[in-house]
Enzyme design. Structure first.
Site, PDB file in Angstrom:
ATOM      1  N   CYS A   1       0.982  -1.110   0.047  1.00 29.86           N
ATOM      2  CA  CYS A   1       0.226  -0.024  -0.051  1.00 29.86           C
ATOM      3  C   CYS A   1       0.932   1.178   0.111  1.00 29.86           C
ATOM      4  CB  CYS A   1      -0.737   0.107   1.170  1.00 29.86           C
ATOM      5  SG  CYS A   1      -2.261   1.299   1.105  1.00 29.86           S
TER       6      CYS A   1
ATOM      7  N   ASP B   1      -5.738  -3.203  12.147  1.00 31.64           N
ATOM      8  CA  ASP B   1      -4.533  -2.239  12.112  1.00 31.64           C
ATOM      9  C   ASP B   1      -4.424  -2.016  13.494  1.00 31.64           C
ATOM     10  OD1 ASP B   1      -2.323  -0.852  11.368  1.00 31.64           O
ATOM     11  OD2 ASP B   1      -3.420   0.530   9.789  1.00 31.64           O
TER      12      ASP B   1
END
Length: 227
Positions: free
Chosen positions: A6, A135
């Protein structure tokens, strides 16, 4: 194990990542992020992504009109809601642009348990999420912190495939291979600088995860065999 890299800002980095066999590339559409890209940049970057590799659009509390403009401008496959969006909001926004979606949950060891994480996942599963991303929690940031959360809070019986993010790098990724997860997501752990990837780190990360694919590969060249 599936792999998403990402925070791309460089065309050459996407080309390297896809040559190494990454499953998905993430583009950040959140202006405060140092890895954010404009719609014009994203159009160029997406041209480097071959068929069968997913383009993921990371958004944070994006208004509907901006999401519609994004979907009309950039050819992406999946929305990653990474802000404070509720399950209902995610479902409504994704249906507006007819896209599959995933939701990022920021796990806080001080307030969360495996049971509470499982309950949140169930809520997004019922709303139609394709996967859930776990996360690390940060009070002032929506991700990209490089911090790792307590992996014991990952539920064993999740109602959605789990994507693990937060503090991953080539040195610790092997420790995730036995966790109850579907995929891993990395940004800072494969960078030279924010938004600029390190080819050697990308290669080392992929080699650690896609071990079968790399059995006959030299240290500098990816194998052509499938994983």
């Amino acid at each position: 194990m599936h792999v998403k890299f990402c925070g791309f800002t460089q065309l050459s980095d996407i080309q390297t990542a896809t040559q190494l066999g990454v499953d998905a590339v993430g583009l950040v559409f959140y202006p405060p992020s140092p890895r954010a890209v404009t719609l014009a940049q994203a159009q160029i970057l997406s041209t480097a992504v071959p068929a069968f590799v997913s383009v993921v659009a990371l958004v944070v509390n994006m208004p509907q009109d901006e999401l519609v403009e994004l979907a009309d401008t950039v050819p992406f496959d999946i929305i990653q809601f990474h802000g404070d969006e509720s399950a209902e909001q995610c479902q409504q926004l994704a249906s507006t642009v007819n896209k599959r979606w995933i939701k990022a949950l920021r796990v806080n060891a001080d307030t969360d348990s495996a049971a509470s994480v499982r309950a949140q996942i169930d809520e997004f599963a019922q709303a139609g999420a394709s996967s859930i991303l776990l996360d690390a929690y940060h009070q002032h940031k929506y991700g990209g912190t490089g911090a790792r959360f307590d992996w014991s809070l990952i539920p064993q019986d999740s109602s959605l495939p789990i994507i693990l993010a937060g503090g991953l790098n080539p040195e610790n990724i092997a420790a995730t291979l036995e966790l109850p997860i579907y995929a891993v997501d990395v940004s800072g752990g494969i960078e030279i600088d924010k938004g600029k990837k390190d080819p050697a780190k990308m290669r080392a990360f992929m080699k650690a995860v896609k071990r079968d694919r790399w059995q006959n590969a030299t240290p500098s060249e990816p194998s052509n065999t499938s994983s």
